[in-house]
Design an enzyme around this catalytic site. Structure first.
Site, PDB file in Angstrom:
ATOM      1  N   CYS A   2      -2.803   1.224   9.249  1.00 28.70           N
ATOM      2  CA  CYS A   2      -2.806   0.934  10.671  1.00 28.70           C
ATOM      3  C   CYS A   2      -1.885  -0.242  10.959  1.00 28.70           C
ATOM      4  O   CYS A   2      -1.206  -0.756  10.086  1.00 28.70           O
ATOM      5  CB  CYS A   2      -4.231   0.604  11.140  1.00 28.70           C
ATOM      6  SG  CYS A   2      -5.440   1.866  10.713  1.00 28.70           S
ATOM      7  N   ASN A  75      -6.056  -3.330   8.658  1.00 25.73           N
ATOM      8  CA  ASN A  75      -4.938  -2.510   8.206  1.00 25.73           C
ATOM      9  C   ASN A  75      -5.044  -2.393   6.696  1.00 25.73           C
ATOM     10  O   ASN A  75      -5.007  -3.405   5.993  1.00 25.73           O
ATOM     11  CB  ASN A  75      -3.608  -3.173   8.594  1.00 25.73           C
ATOM     12  CG  ASN A  75      -2.416  -2.520   7.915  1.00 25.73           C
ATOM     13  OD1 ASN A  75      -2.426  -1.333   7.631  1.00 25.73           O
ATOM     14  ND2 ASN A  75      -1.379  -3.305   7.650  1.00 25.73           N
ATOM     15  N   GLY A  76      -5.181  -1.165   6.188  1.00 25.94           N
ATOM     16  CA  GLY A  76      -5.226  -0.989   4.743  1.00 25.94           C
ATOM     17  C   GLY A  76      -6.286  -0.011   4.301  1.00 25.94           C
ATOM     18  O   GLY A  76      -6.785   0.806   5.080  1.00 25.94           O
ATOM     19  N   GLU A  77      -6.650  -0.104   3.024  1.00 21.80           N
ATOM     20  CA  GLU A  77      -7.687   0.743   2.442  1.00 21.80           C
ATOM     21  C   GLU A  77      -8.491  -0.079   1.436  1.00 21.80           C
ATOM     22  O   GLU A  77      -7.916  -0.840   0.650  1.00 21.80           O
ATOM     23  CB  GLU A  77      -7.076   1.945   1.700  1.00 21.80           C
ATOM     24  CG  GLU A  77      -6.263   2.888   2.564  1.00 21.80           C
ATOM     25  CD  GLU A  77      -7.098   3.694   3.546  1.00 21.80           C
ATOM     26  OE1 GLU A  77      -8.344   3.727   3.384  1.00 21.80           O
ATOM     27  OE2 GLU A  77      -6.509   4.285   4.468  1.00 21.80           O
ATOM     28  N   ASP A 100     -14.392   2.764   5.498  1.00 26.11           N
ATOM     29  CA  ASP A 100     -14.377   1.468   4.824  1.00 26.11           C
ATOM     30  C   ASP A 100     -14.356   0.289   5.789  1.00 26.11           C
ATOM     31  O   ASP A 100     -14.695  -0.838   5.408  1.00 26.11           O
ATOM     32  CB  ASP A 100     -13.197   1.373   3.858  1.00 26.11           C
ATOM     33  CG  ASP A 100     -11.860   1.707   4.495  1.00 26.11           C
ATOM     34  OD1 ASP A 100     -11.827   2.112   5.673  1.00 26.11           O
ATOM     35  OD2 ASP A 100     -10.823   1.583   3.807  1.00 26.11           O
ATOM     36  N   ILE A 291      13.692  12.900  -3.729  1.00 25.52           N
ATOM     37  CA  ILE A 291      14.973  12.934  -3.036  1.00 25.52           C
ATOM     38  C   ILE A 291      16.082  12.876  -4.070  1.00 25.52           C
ATOM     39  O   ILE A 291      16.037  12.056  -5.003  1.00 25.52           O
ATOM     40  CB  ILE A 291      15.104  11.741  -2.063  1.00 25.52           C
ATOM     41  CG1 ILE A 291      14.262  11.967  -0.814  1.00 25.52           C
ATOM     42  CG2 ILE A 291      16.551  11.505  -1.659  1.00 25.52           C
ATOM     43  CD1 ILE A 291      14.795  13.034   0.121  1.00 25.52           C
ATOM     44  N   GLY A 364       4.739   4.655  -7.632  1.00 33.42           N
ATOM     45  CA  GLY A 364       4.672   3.990  -8.941  1.00 33.42           C
ATOM     46  C   GLY A 364       5.051   2.533  -8.897  1.00 33.42           C
ATOM     47  O   GLY A 364       5.261   1.918  -9.953  1.00 33.42           O
TER      48      GLY A 364
END
Length: 631
Positions: A2, A75-77, A100, A291, A364
């Site tokens: 977000c 904002n985040g997880e 969460d 890509i 990664g």
């Protein structure tokens, strides 16, 4: 994922116009196209833009706690939110949603500021406590999610996920910090310790800030740091098993989503490792994307295809022309501050490709910093061995002289490009490393600046911050200190900024499992020989992943995303390179010796030298200043 924004009055709790916060949120609407909201109370306003990932139908923000005493924008997880929820429920907490966000609120109400130590994930959030009339700001340990701050002339503090949010406020002062220009010329990005505008700052990674009406502005408080001062012991097989367990946990915890999820796949060690572990944990084919370029020397899609076949992923790839320079202005607009890492362009393109089929993509990023995967780490390790046997009194004169007289031969085979190595060996470990990672070295910067700018800069040198970080690092060796400095400067300033802005520009959530803080702590405790051995970085990680990945993936030379800016600036962008010196924006600043810039551009265009990195850097500075209204 977000975007958040807000305004807090530090002294008198004056009313806040919600329209101002709405405008700040509108400026970062790309971060959250699925929902928006603004909440105000005396002295405070919180705004939110939502990209729905967890509990898609619920969890709107700003969110009130169950008892209505606290409000959150986030904002985040939080990847361990389910375990935390169970723990909090055992203590009597009740929940109305399945996400969460509400867990953060309950954790704050139970543990106060120390709640951040229990959160595993990436986050930047603000909690307003209505009873205490306090504002609590927090940022995750490694700085995956950004948070900008700026005191305003009306006595308030504005904050937001991007500088765009602050720029939407009419009281934000738009005055360039000259020391930020020195930082940018040195590194090619704006470090977390500074912003391009005076008065604007960033909450440091791993820090919190607790504000109260009427109280003096406090300093941020650090709640987490990584130490390289301890050494883990044990058999190689046991260390491999522990590393594999940590990597599995990090990947699987980041696969929780209520929307389509996939992964970036370049065919390198790190993204291939993430995809291998995702495939192991998933009952369905993993969605992957890559890509490629229509120039063979830049194209890695063959390796990505190999991994996609090996793990039967649902793979999509797209080849793009490297002549993608028409996107320069769009790219500049994503970052607000000047940003010269040219790999941002292909990173943005792969984010666009991923967003066509998924809303969340695992990357990664982080393994190079954690496990010493950069070539510069191998060099630092070797140079420190030389420093350990040759005293400074000998190294300084011998290598210093060699560094001055040896030609700068970027075109030559690597063994003949010794100038930078000689210059590094002439200095101590910290000074040598700071110099080695410079985008534009100090002696070249000094020739670019005007006399007026040199007076403005004074005694400040951008390298000093990295040198100070290395000398004060909780570490045992030069390699330790180099990695610590990368985690504090390069990672949040360049890598994470690049991924955050390019992914959020297309409303894609990027997750970095290899930056799980427990994995970082494990890697920092490894003996040097488990990180660098026989001229190879990431030694233990590569050995661990041999059970899943072939050697041609694990041990091929590192490439990464490459953008052919040298060719662009000699070909289709040659006139653009020439115009840098006559730019109204750069010219009006009075910072540069314009004749020197002209000479550098002409030498590059004629093929007498390769100044592409510097010219690209100046071009991105020019475009950023123009967007900031410095023209």
């Amino acid at each position: 994922m977000c975007g958040i924004a807000g305004i807090y009055h530090l002294e008198t709790p004056k009313p806040v116009d919600p329209a101002r916060v709405e405008a700040m949120c509108d400026a970062i609407a790309h971060r959250g196209p699925d929902g928006q909201g603004v909440w105000t109370a005396p002295g405070i306003a919180l705004g939110h833009r939502r990209l729905s990932i967890i509990d898609v139908a619920g969890s709107p923000q700003p969110m009130a706690s169950a008892d209505g005493r606290a409000m959150l924008v986030f904002n985040g997880e939080i990847y361990n939110f389910q375990a935390l929820r169970s723990e909090l429920e055992a203590h009597g907490a009740t929940f109305r949603t399945q996400g969460d966000s509400e867990v953060i609120l309950a954790a704050w109400q139970r543990w106060g500021p120390s709640c951040v130590s229990r959160l595993h994930g990436m986050f930047a959030f603000a909690i307003y406590d209505l009873e205490a009339r306090s504002l609590f700001l927090a940022r995750d340990r490694l700085g995956v999610k950004p948070l900008y701050l700026a005191p305003l002339s009306d006595g308030s503090l504005a904050f937001g996920s991007e500088l765009k949010a602050l720029l939407a406020h009419p009281l934000l002062r738009r005055e360039i910090d000259p020391l930020a220009v020195e930082d940018y010329l040195a590194w090619g990005y704006m470090p977390d310790s500074r912003a391009i505008l005076k008065g604007v700052s960033k909450l440091p990674a791993g820090h919190t800030l607790l504000l109260r009406h009427g109280a003096p502005m406090p300093k941020p408080v650090q709640y987490w740091d990584v130490t390289f001062a301890e050494r883990r012991k044990g058999r190689i097989a046991d260390l491999e098993a522990e590393l594999l367990h940590l990597m599995r946990e990090a990947v699987t915890s980041r696969m929780v989503a209520d929307v389509p999820l996939g992964a970036f796949l370049s065919g390198g060690v790190d993204s291939s490792s993430v995809v291998a572990l995702m495939a192991e944990a998933s009952s369905r084919p993993v969605r992957t994307c890559s890509i490629g370029f229509d120039v063979a020397a830049l194209d890695e899609t063959g390796y990505a295809d190999e991994i996609a076949r090996r793990f039967s992923t649902d793979h999509v790839s797209r080849r793009v022309s490297p002549d993608d320079f028409d996107a320069i202005d769009t790219l500049s607009a994503m970052f607000d501050e000047p940003f010269a890492d040219a790999s941002a362009l292909p990173t943005w393109r792969v984010c666009q490709l991923a967003r066509e089929s998924v809303t969340v993509a695992l990357s990664g990023d982080g393994a190079d910093e954690a496990f010493a995967g950069y070539r510069r780490h191998v060099f630092q390790h070797g140079e420190d061995r030389v420093r350990s046997v040759l005293p400074q009194s000998l190294r300084g004169p011998v290598f210093g002289t060699a560094g001055r007289i040896w030609p700068k031969a970027d075109w030559a085979p690597r063994p003949l490009r010794a100038k930078a190595t000689f210059q590094s060996l002439a200095a101590d470990s910290a000074t040598g490393y700071a110099r080695a990672i410079c985008f534009t070295p100090p002696e070249l910067r000094d020739t670019l600046y005007s006399d007026a700018f040199l007076r403005l800069r004074g005694e400040y040198r951008a390298e000093d911050a990295v040198i100070e970080t290395m000398r004060g690092a909780p570490a045992r060796s030069g390699l330790d200190r180099a990695q610590y400095a990368d985690l504090k400067h390069w990672l949040p300033g360049d890598i994470l900024t690049k991924v955050d802005r390019t992914s959020m520009a297309v409303s894609l959530e990027a997750r970095e499992p290899l930056l799980d803080h427990r994995l970082i702590e494990f890697a920092a405790s490894l003996p040097e020989s488990m990180r660098v051995r026989s001229g190879q970085g990431k030694w233990l990680m590569k050995r661990t992943m041999r059970r899943m990945l072939p050697d041609d993936i694990l041990y091929r030379p590192k490439q990464g995303f490459v953008t052919p800016i040298a060719q662009w600036l000699r070909g289709p962008l040659a006139n653009t390179a020439r115009e840098i010196a006559t730019s109204a924006t750069l010219g009006r600043t009075g910072w540069f010796d314009l004749r020197r810039l002209t000479a550098l551009a002409e030498a590059h265009i004629a093929g007498r030298a390769d100044h592409s990195r510097l010219l690209w850097q100046l071009l991105m500075l020019d475009r950023s200043l123009a967007r900031l209204g410095i023209a």
